[in-house]
Every structure is written in structure tokens, then in C-alpha cells.
Design an enzyme around this catalytic site. Structure first.
Site, PDB file in Angstrom:
ATOM      1  N   LEU A  70       0.858  -1.179   0.000  1.00 44.06           N
ATOM      2  CA  LEU A  70       0.000   0.000   0.000  1.00 44.06           C
ATOM      3  C   LEU A  70       0.894   1.230   0.000  1.00 44.06           C
ATOM      4  CD1 LEU A  70      -2.626  -0.976   2.751  1.00 44.06           C
ATOM      5  CD2 LEU A  70      -2.845  -1.260   0.273  1.00 44.06           C
ATOM      6  N   ASP A  71       0.467   2.280  -0.684  1.00 43.10           N
ATOM      7  CA  ASP A  71       1.202   3.534  -0.628  1.00 43.10           C
ATOM      8  C   ASP A  71       1.299   4.010   0.814  1.00 43.10           C
ATOM      9  OD1 ASP A  71       1.295   3.505  -3.402  1.00 43.10           O
ATOM     10  OD2 ASP A  71      -0.573   4.642  -3.575  1.00 43.10           O
ATOM     11  N   ARG A  72       2.298   4.791   1.117  1.00 47.45           N
ATOM     12  CA  ARG A  72       2.499   5.272   2.482  1.00 47.45           C
ATOM     13  C   ARG A  72       1.215   5.901   3.056  1.00 47.45           C
ATOM     14  NH1 ARG A  72       6.807   8.113   5.680  1.00 47.45           N
ATOM     15  NH2 ARG A  72       8.272   7.981   3.943  1.00 47.45           N
ATOM     16  N   ARG A 169      -5.582   5.466  -7.967  1.00 47.05           N
ATOM     17  CA  ARG A 169      -5.242   6.890  -7.994  1.00 47.05           C
ATOM     18  C   ARG A 169      -5.079   7.398  -9.416  1.00 47.05           C
ATOM     19  NH1 ARG A 169      -0.180   7.227  -4.097  1.00 47.05           N
ATOM     20  NH2 ARG A 169      -0.311   9.432  -4.678  1.00 47.05           N
TER      21      ARG A 169
END
Length: 228
Positions: A70-72, A169
Site C-alpha cells: 500500500l502507498d504510504r 489513484r
């Protein structure tokens, strides 16, 4: 049955959703990297949870292997395998894993449901974009359904039918409805990235039993989700 590691070694903000001899599934908070980066090799879920399963014993040889990332700034469900073989078995079936996210998007989507399909590629600046030449990108498919609408935003349930970097996104930004708080792909006006890995379901790689897990969206999302 082995005793779980003491909770004092569990990273702050991380919650265990499932654990057995093969897998460790956790809820990752917003702001924590999934895996090490050159600029932050220690403060990440993989390193912190490896210490957790080792119970603080520096000589322990127990390892974790990231199944997904997962992205930060994305919160939610993060999977780790306890062996390289288990990670490979999960990766072999990854497109068949059911993966659902909650996302709050800028603007009003014109339909109540739909599917996004594009071919994504990463450029030399690590930015992911759709490409017209299908041979230069990887197929990305996202099925979505509106959960709620408000003044200037739309909350959706997004199902990943593939699993590409920054898929949700990028695809929503490219149709003019970037995820709220996404400074990289076009919408900075929110206190955090409004993206949460909500639910996952998969057959266990060893037993075949169906595993279904859910990570309730954090408090930030309460203003966007319909009351139950």
C-alpha cells in the site's frame, strides 16, 4: 498452538487481522511505508513486523515477505507471507483475489457504477500513467460503485480486478476525479489521502479455505460514508 508474540513488539497503529503458520495480515495506518525504501529502511511495516514475529530476539531467523503493498498514505489491509514459497503461491493467484477499497473522489461522478480499463506504465520519474500503446503498459481494470455523494465529492467502493501500482489513484485522476488528498496525481485539499484498503477475500494457499477480512475505514471517512 504457538503463543503469539507479546503485544509490546507490535508497531503502534498496526492491528492484526489474521495470523497462522503461513500468513500475517494486518491493518496498516496512514503514514507508514509498507516495505523499506532507500530513504527509510527501518520505519516500515515489513521491518517493524519482522521484529514483532521475532519477539525482539535479534538472533531469530523468522522472516516475512510482502504479498501486496500500500502507498504510504493509504491505510488498510496489508498481507505478508511467512515464507518465500507462500508469497509465490499468493502471487500466482493474485488476480483472482477479491480486493475492495474505499475512495473519496473530487467532483461528481456522472454514473453510479462503472469500470475503468487502461494500460499503465511507469516513467523515469516513477510516475504511473496510462499509455495508448498496449505493449508498453500493463492492463489495469477497476470496477467501482458509488456509496455516497456530497458537495464536491463522491465516495466509491473500488474493486481491483488487477493489481497495478497506483492503479486507483491514476485511473480516477485521468478521468478528472482524483482521490482527495492526492498531492501526486492532482488533488491536495484534504488532511490525508482518502483511500483505504477495505476488504479482501482469497483461498488460503495451503488449505484452500476461503479467508475473508475487513478493515473498517478510519474515522476520517465517517463524514463521507452513509450512516448504517
Amino acid at each position: 498452538m504457538p503463543k503469539p508474540p507479546p503485544k509490546k513488539f507490535l508497531p503502534r497503529g498496526v492491528r492484526i487481522l489474521f495470523e497462522d503458520a503461513d500468513l500475517l495480515v494486518v491493518e496498516k495506518p496512514c503514514g507508514l511505508l509498507s516495505v523499506p525504501a532507500r530513504y527509510e529502511p527501518e520505519r516500515n511495516a515489513l521491518a517493524l513486523l519482522t521484529r514483532f514475529i521475532r519477539k525482539g530476539q535479534s538472533r531469530s531467523r523468522k522472516e516475512l515477505f510482502a504479498v501486496n503493498r500500500l502507498d504510504r498514505e493509504t491505510s488498510g489491509i496489508l498481507l505478508f507471507a511467512k515464507s518465500l514459497a507462500m508469497r509465490e503461491r499468493m502471487h500466482e493467484r493474485w488476480d483472482a483475489v477479491e480486493k475492495f477499497y474505499v475512495a473519496v473522489l473530487a467532483g461528481a461522478l456522472p454514473q453510479d457504477e462503472g469500470e475503468l480499463k487502461s494500460f499503465l506504465a511507469q516513467d523515469e520519474n516513477y510516475r504511473v500513467r496510462s499509455v495508448r500503446d498496449e505493449t508498453l503498459g500493463k492492463l489495469a481494470r477497476t470496477r467501482w460503485r458509488v456509496l455516497a455523494r456530497g458537495n464536491g465529492w463522491t465516495c466509491v467502493r473500488a474493486e481491483l480486478l488487477t493489481g497495478r501500482k497506483n492503479q486507483i489513484r491514476v485511473q480516477f485522476a485521468e478521468i478528472g476525479h482524483a482521490v482527495l488528498g492526492d498531492r501526486f496525481y492532482g488533488h491536495a485539499r484534504a488532511e490525508r489521502l482518502a483511500l483505504h484498503a477495505w476488504k479482501i477475500a482469497f483461498p488460503h494457499p495451503r488449505t484452500g479455505a476461503r479467508v475473508e477480512l475487513e478493515s473498517p475505514p478510519p474515522e476520517f471517512f465517517s463524514r463521507f460514508l452513509p450512516a448504517e
